[in-house]
Design a protein around this motif. Structure first.
Motif, mmCIF file in Angstrom:
data_model
loop_
_atom_site.group_PDB
_atom_site.id
_atom_site.type_symbol
_atom_site.label_atom_id
_atom_site.label_comp_id
_atom_site.label_asym_id
_atom_site.label_seq_id
_atom_site.Cartn_x
_atom_site.Cartn_y
_atom_site.Cartn_z
ATOM 1 N N LEU A 25 0.831 -1.212 0.000
ATOM 2 C CA LEU A 25 0.000 0.000 0.000
ATOM 3 C C LEU A 25 0.865 1.261 0.000
ATOM 4 N N LYS A 26 1.960 1.212 0.753
ATOM 5 C CA LYS A 26 2.883 2.342 0.762
ATOM 6 C C LYS A 26 3.466 2.578 -0.615
ATOM 7 N N ALA A 27 3.817 1.494 -1.290
ATOM 8 C CA ALA A 27 4.398 1.598 -2.632
ATOM 9 C C ALA A 27 3.422 2.221 -3.617
ATOM 10 N N GLU A 28 2.122 2.070 -3.336
ATOM 11 C CA GLU A 28 1.093 2.671 -4.181
ATOM 12 C C GLU A 28 0.858 4.146 -3.833
ATOM 13 N N GLY A 29 1.586 4.632 -2.819
ATOM 14 C CA GLY A 29 1.479 6.042 -2.454
ATOM 15 C C GLY A 29 0.580 6.343 -1.276
ATOM 16 N N HIS A 30 0.082 5.316 -0.601
ATOM 17 C CA HIS A 30 -0.806 5.539 0.546
ATOM 18 C C HIS A 30 -0.001 5.894 1.793
ATOM 19 N N ASP A 31 -0.596 6.676 2.660
ATOM 20 C CA ASP A 31 0.022 7.072 3.928
ATOM 21 C C ASP A 31 -0.276 5.998 4.975
ATOM 22 N N VAL A 32 0.540 4.975 4.990
ATOM 23 C CA VAL A 32 0.317 3.821 5.867
ATOM 24 C C VAL A 32 1.140 3.968 7.144
ATOM 25 N N ILE A 33 0.498 3.699 8.275
ATOM 26 C CA ILE A 33 1.206 3.629 9.553
ATOM 27 C C ILE A 33 1.312 2.163 9.937
ATOM 28 N N GLY A 34 2.504 1.642 9.947
ATOM 29 C CA GLY A 34 2.719 0.238 10.261
ATOM 30 C C GLY A 34 3.096 0.040 11.717
ATOM 31 N N LEU A 35 2.249 -0.686 12.442
ATOM 32 C CA LEU A 35 2.534 -0.993 13.846
ATOM 33 C C LEU A 35 2.800 -2.491 14.006
ATOM 34 N N GLY A 36 3.352 -3.086 12.953
ATOM 35 C CA GLY A 36 3.643 -4.516 13.004
ATOM 36 C C GLY A 36 5.095 -4.826 13.305
ATOM 37 N N ASP A 298 8.496 5.863 27.543
ATOM 38 C CA ASP A 298 7.673 7.054 27.315
ATOM 39 C C ASP A 298 6.571 6.763 26.299
ATOM 40 N N ARG A 299 6.926 6.061 25.234
ATOM 41 C CA ARG A 299 5.927 5.720 24.217
ATOM 42 C C ARG A 299 4.841 4.817 24.790
ATOM 43 N N LEU A 300 5.253 3.852 25.609
ATOM 44 C CA LEU A 300 4.283 2.939 26.216
ATOM 45 C C LEU A 300 3.246 3.711 27.019
ATOM 46 N N GLU A 301 3.705 4.623 27.860
ATOM 47 C CA GLU A 301 2.774 5.369 28.706
ATOM 48 C C GLU A 301 1.749 6.117 27.860
ATOM 49 N N LYS A 302 2.221 6.772 26.824
ATOM 50 C CA LYS A 302 1.312 7.586 26.006
ATOM 51 C C LYS A 302 0.394 6.716 25.144
ATOM 52 N N LEU A 303 0.975 5.721 24.455
ATOM 53 C CA LEU A 303 0.145 4.882 23.587
ATOM 54 C C LEU A 303 -0.890 4.116 24.396
ATOM 55 N N TYR A 304 -0.500 3.620 25.550
ATOM 56 C CA TYR A 304 -1.448 2.866 26.379
ATOM 57 C C TYR A 304 -2.649 3.746 26.738
ATOM 58 N N SER A 305 -2.385 4.992 27.125
ATOM 59 C CA SER A 305 -3.492 5.883 27.501
ATOM 60 C C SER A 305 -4.397 6.176 26.311
ATOM 61 N N TRP A 306 -3.824 6.295 25.131
ATOM 62 C CA TRP A 306 -4.633 6.559 23.938
ATOM 63 C C TRP A 306 -5.481 5.338 23.559
ATOM 64 N N ILE A 307 -4.894 4.157 23.640
ATOM 65 C CA ILE A 307 -5.576 2.941 23.186
ATOM 66 C C ILE A 307 -6.722 2.560 24.112
ATOM 67 N N VAL A 308 -6.511 2.629 25.430
ATOM 68 C CA VAL A 308 -7.581 2.215 26.352
ATOM 69 C C VAL A 308 -8.726 3.221 26.381
ATOM 70 N N ASP A 309 -8.539 4.386 25.755
ATOM 71 C CA ASP A 309 -9.600 5.388 25.666
ATOM 72 C C ASP A 309 -10.508 5.148 24.464
ATOM 73 N N ILE A 310 -10.182 4.168 23.640
ATOM 74 C CA ILE A 310 -10.955 3.888 22.427
ATOM 75 C C ILE A 310 -12.096 2.928 22.758
ATOM 76 N N PRO A 311 -13.317 3.196 22.301
ATOM 77 C CA PRO A 311 -14.463 2.327 22.589
ATOM 78 C C PRO A 311 -14.224 0.887 22.120
ATOM 79 N N ASP A 376 4.589 10.668 17.192
ATOM 80 C CA ASP A 376 3.646 11.284 16.250
ATOM 81 C C ASP A 376 2.871 10.217 15.484
ATOM 82 N N GLN A 377 3.581 9.212 15.026
ATOM 83 C CA GLN A 377 2.935 8.125 14.281
ATOM 84 C C GLN A 377 2.000 7.326 15.191
#
Length: 394
Positions: A25-36, A298-311, A376-377
């Motif tokens: 998808l990235k190669a096709e020009g899409h703005d992909v965020i890979g968390l794998g 630092d990333r763990l603290e922030k990402l965890y707070s963002w993720i558990v706030d999602i329905p 940011d990502q």
């Protein structure tokens, strides 16, 4: 021509599959965020790179002993003495082409046809496949979120049969980031000693811990457990050297000798240049490790707070590695999907966020999110996931 049955039964890696689709998808020009990603996003420290360059300039580019150069074995022995107060000899260490190769070689020398290895789920994707390649049977034991995805002594006892040869303990864990306590390891160890079961202790994430707890190896707990344990480790995660492919195993000299003999007929030896890089890693300062660990924390603290706030998403907070492993079954249902795998595919197609389905780790209600990328990502990915769910839940 028909392929061998041993490879026909293999399950493709879910991490590689989702990564490949994201790259397309990235190669096709899409703005992909890979968390794998299963690797740190930091470059290998400079002193390691310079040491590898020097080794090439000095002509250290030839075959080495199959089990690794003596200097690197000595550095590994010193590291184990310093970090875990464990004493090994040279004949108890093998350097391998990555920790994955250490595991593969171990199962090849350990297992006969239909021998069983107990594999707690969620598990790292290659454990069951490597056991099957050695003609053994992976006995998958499902753990629960309320027990922090850790194997209990009762589960272990109930899973043992006359064919049980080994159990795998991965702490800190991929994919969950959970860690076993000293008491939990002691209880598991006593059962393994009672039934004479080998303990395969995968400690590749030992340096990436974000609590006050210290890494404990089950081999530290007694002389008997020291003799009953094969430790698997390497420099891939601790020193951001995934591509260098240097891992190692430590344990009974008889097992290590068999692994070394097998390696001599497969890889010949780990790459000479990478070994000198790993030598510099263990002989150098831990400052780079600490800087990376601090950034991940630092990333763990922030990402965890963002993720558990999602329905529809709930998540046990990990203590190590660099993954979250949230349960998204309810989120998938809110979006009209019965299967989490289908939800993951739709999320990638619509929002261009690549997660790894938990089904590949033996936990189909979960997904693995790697925070080995910029804040940011990570924040943008969390926003896109939240938007996707709110858009579809009606």
């Amino acid at each position: 021509m028909e392929l061998a049955q041993r490879v026909q039964s293999l399950t493709p890696s879910s991490t590689l599959a989702i990564t490949a689709k994201a790259k397309a998808l990235k190669a096709e020009g899409h703005d992909v965020i890979g968390l794998g990603a299963g690797e740190p996003d930091f470059n290998t420290p400079n002193h390691i790179i310079e040491a590898a360059k020097r080794s090439m300039d000095e002509g250290l580019t030839k075959y080495t002993p199959s089990g690794g150069i003596p200097a690197l074995k000595s550095a590994i022995i010193d590291k184990m003495q310093k970090d875990q107060n464990l004493t090994y000899n040279q004949d108890q260490v093998i350097v391998t082409t990555g920790a994955k190769h250490a595991l593969f070689t171990l199962f090849q020398v350990l297992l006969n046809k239909k021998d069983e290895v107990i594999v707690p789920a969620p598990y790292w994707v290659s454990y069951p496949e490597q056991i099957k390649l050695a003609e053994g049977n992976p006995i998958v034991v499902q753990t629960k979120e309320e027990q922090q995805f850790k194997l209990t002594p009762e589960q272990l006892e109930q899973s043992i049969t006359e064919r049980t040869k080994a159990v795998i303990i991965n702490s800190p864990s991929n994919p969950t980031g959970m860690m076993y306590s000293k008491e939990e390891l002691q209880a598991i160890g006593e059962i393994c000693l009672k039934h004479d079961i080998l303990i395969v202790s995968d400690e590749i994430y030992e340096k990436l811990i974000y609590t006050e707890e210290k890494h404990i190896s089950i081999a530290q707990l007694s002389d008997s457990l020291f003799n009953q344990t094969i430790i698997i480790n390497g420099v891939s995660k601790s020193h951001s050297m995934t591509g260098w492919r240097i891992g190692y195993a430590l344990g009974q000299a008889k097992i290590i000798k068999a692994m070394t003999n097998l390696a001599s007929h497969s890889t010949s030896n780990p790459t000479s240049i990478s070994q000198y890089g790993a030598l510099a890693a263990y002989n150098g300062s831990d400052q780079d490790i600490e800087e990376m660990r601090s950034a991940f924390s630092d990333r763990l603290e922030k990402l965890y707070s963002w993720i558990v706030d999602i329905p529809g998403i709930h998540c046990e907070k990990p203590k190590g590695a660099f993954y979250l492993f949230p349960n998204v079954k309810q989120a998938a249902a809110l979006c009209g999907y019965d299967q989490v795998d289908d939800w993951v595919t739709a999320l990638l197609d619509e929002e261009k966020v690549a997660l790894v389905p938990g089904s590949g780790f033996g936990s189909p209600e979960n997904v693995r999110l790697s925070y080995a990328t910029s804040l940011d990502q990570l924040e943008e990915a969390a926003n896109r996931i939240k938007h996707f769910i709110e858009k579809h839940k009606g």
